[in-house]
Write a protein that holds these residues in place. Structure first.
Motif, PDB file in Angstrom:
ATOM      1  N   GLU A 197       0.800   9.168   1.339  1.00  0.00           N
ATOM      2  CA  GLU A 197       2.316   8.913   1.229  1.00  0.00           C
ATOM      3  C   GLU A 197       2.592   7.367   1.006  1.00  0.00           C
ATOM      4  O   GLU A 197       1.615   6.675   1.563  1.00  0.00           O
ATOM      5  CB  GLU A 197       2.791   9.420   2.453  1.00  0.00           C
ATOM      6  N   GLY A 198       3.733   7.105   0.390  1.00  0.00           N
ATOM      7  CA  GLY A 198       4.124   5.617   0.510  1.00  0.00           C
ATOM      8  C   GLY A 198       3.718   5.088  -0.772  1.00  0.00           C
ATOM      9  O   GLY A 198       4.140   3.523  -0.703  1.00  0.00           O
ATOM     10  N   SER A 249      -0.680   8.703   5.817  1.00  0.00           N
ATOM     11  CA  SER A 249       0.310   7.833   5.669  1.00  0.00           C
ATOM     12  C   SER A 249       0.206   6.384   6.103  1.00  0.00           C
ATOM     13  O   SER A 249       1.518   5.612   6.207  1.00  0.00           O
ATOM     14  CB  SER A 249       1.434   8.542   6.595  1.00  0.00           C
ATOM     15  N   ARG A 300       0.793   2.615   3.448  1.00  0.00           N
ATOM     16  CA  ARG A 300       1.983   1.790   3.091  1.00  0.00           C
ATOM     17  C   ARG A 300       2.371   0.735   3.986  1.00  0.00           C
ATOM     18  O   ARG A 300       2.344  -0.580   3.407  1.00  0.00           O
ATOM     19  CB  ARG A 300       3.042   2.986   2.947  1.00  0.00           C
ATOM     20  N   ARG A 339      -2.125  16.280   9.152  1.00  0.00           N
ATOM     21  CA  ARG A 339      -1.451  15.174   8.964  1.00  0.00           C
ATOM     22  C   ARG A 339      -2.481  14.054   9.879  1.00  0.00           C
ATOM     23  O   ARG A 339      -2.317  13.915  11.057  1.00  0.00           O
ATOM     24  CB  ARG A 339      -0.169  14.836   9.440  1.00  0.00           C
ATOM     25  N   VAL A 396      -2.774  14.971   4.829  1.00  0.00           N
ATOM     26  CA  VAL A 396      -1.966  13.741   4.553  1.00  0.00           C
ATOM     27  C   VAL A 396      -2.373  12.552   5.104  1.00  0.00           C
ATOM     28  O   VAL A 396      -2.420  12.514   6.416  1.00  0.00           O
ATOM     29  CB  VAL A 396      -0.540  14.419   4.932  1.00  0.00           C
TER      30      VAL A 396
END
Length: 410
Positions: free
Chosen positions: A82-83, A198, A201, A127, A196
């Motif tokens: 993500e990101g 995250s 980022r 996650r 996932v």
């Protein structure tokens, strides 16, 4: 030279997209090729097609090809970063990805598609950014990540909260890779594992996209992803599709917030223009039809008068006598023709003779009946030929049923 050309073409393709899809592993029955971009909303079709499910959309994508429908992958492993727009992985086949939805929507669509057919599939979504406290007892069992030696880090620092959280996510990925051989079992039903990440980022925002710390973070991430991919590949003997794609939800929300009002205004303006054009065309068509009907009525009345005059003239001739009843019948026919023309209703809907609509199961049922009929016919033909050419010896049922000695014993 070829390497430079490939890198240049890949750079041009990635500029036009805001994400990246990487196929890290795929069996020989599923082939990925080309460099055509695709939307993230279409990934659910790609992921379910490689598992043997019928796609629900007709949007074409030339990047995937099913070469052997009888040896499909037994599992799908999807890793979402993500990101970010790219992880610069040296492995796998790269495709530009247009991010048009959040990753959770894609996951829900894939899991719902599998649950519609079978509720016994293994569907796991983790996650890793939730941390060890939330994932201590995950769907893959108890996770025990190893501690990190600060001396092994060159540019990242455990003193920074962003770096520390990112390192913890990588250690959880490695712990999952170590846990897979003891918890995952290959079976005949397709499984989906969704991870996932995250924490990359915040590291890029802290150190910069082109900093040495970011390069080190990308290298560590790719190493952890490779460990996870190799673990699943070994468990499923290569019959697994491992895909990694990036998803920048912030860019997606910003794009929607800026473009949505403008798109709605353009759509409304286009609808109004289309409606005005259709109304103008309808009015012109009605005027044309009305003028045609009036002209036809005038011509018909003139024709009726000419016929009446001709009939009255011919009645005076003794050689061409016409009765009054014949004249009335002809006038009635002309009047009926005139009235049928005046009954034309331009607003009446036209009935179209459309072909019959068939369901999506029609070709499946058709093939089942077709091939069963062919196999049944040739099987019956082979049995008939075998019985016709059977030798009526002593060990044959034909001899036993027709033997005279057998009849005497009875």
């Amino acid at each position: 030279m070829l390497k430079v050309i490939f890198l240049a073409a890949f750079a041009v393709g990635t500029v036009l997209a805001d994400g990246e899809l990487i196929i890290l592993n795929n069996p020989g029955s599923v082939h990925f090729e080309g460099s055509q971009a695709t939307n993230q909303s279409f990934l659910k079709e790609v992921f379910t097609v490689v598992l043997g499910y019928t796609p629900k959309l007709t949007q074409p994508w030339d990047g995937v090809e099913i070469r052997d429908p009888f040896l499909l992958p037994e599992a799908l492993v999807s890793i979402v970063i993500e990101g970010v727009e790219s992880v610069k992985s040296p492995r796998g086949k790269h495709f530009p990805l247009n991010v048009d939805e959040v990753e959770e929507v894609t996951w829900q669509a894939v899991s719902r598609r599998l649950e519609e057919r079978d509720t016994n599939n293994t569907l796991v979504r983790i996650r890793v950014g939730d941390g060890l406290d939330a994932l201590g007892q995950s769907a893959l069992g108890e996770l025990k990540p190893n501690s990190v030696d600060p001396a092994s880090l060159k540019h990242l620092s455990l003193n920074n909260e962003e770096d520390q959280k990112f390192i913890e996510e990588l250690q959880l990925l490695r712990a999952i890779a170590q846990k897979i051989p003891s918890t995952v079992t290959a079976n005949s039903k397709p499984d989906v594992y969704w991870f996932v990440v995250s924490g990359l980022r915040p590291v890029m925002d802290l150190h910069g996209k082109d900093s040495e710390a970011t390069k080190e973070a990308l290298k560590l991430l790719n190493d952890a992803v490779n460990d996870l991919s190799n673990a699943f590949t070994d468990i499923y003997n290569g019959q697994v599709v491992v895909a990694l794609f990036t998803n920048d939800a912030n860019k997606l929300r910003n794009t929607r917030s800026v473009e949505s009002p403008r798109v709605r205004r353009e759509e409304k303006a286009g609808e109004l223009e289309t409606f005005d054009a259709a109304a103008q065309n309808s009015s012109d068509n009605l005027n044309t039809i009305e003028k045609s009907i009036q002209k036809l009525a005038t011509d018909t009345e003139g024709l009726v008068e000419q016929i009446v005059d001709a009939l009255e003239t011919t009645t005076q001739d003794s050689e061409k006598s016409t009765t009054e009843s014949d004249l009335e019948e002809r006038k009635d026919d002309i009047d009926s023709m005139h009235s049928s023309e005046n009954d034309y209703d331009p607003g009446k809907p036209i009935t179209l003779r459309l072909s019959k609509r068939y369901s999506a199961n029609y070709p499946v049922i058709f093939n089942i009946f077709l091939w069963f009929g062919i196999v049944f016919f040739f099987s019956l033909l082979a049995i008939c030929i075998a019985i016709a050419g059977m030798d009526p010896g002593r060990d044959s049922i034909i001899y036993r049923m027709t033997s005279n000695r057998m009849k005497k014993d009875n």
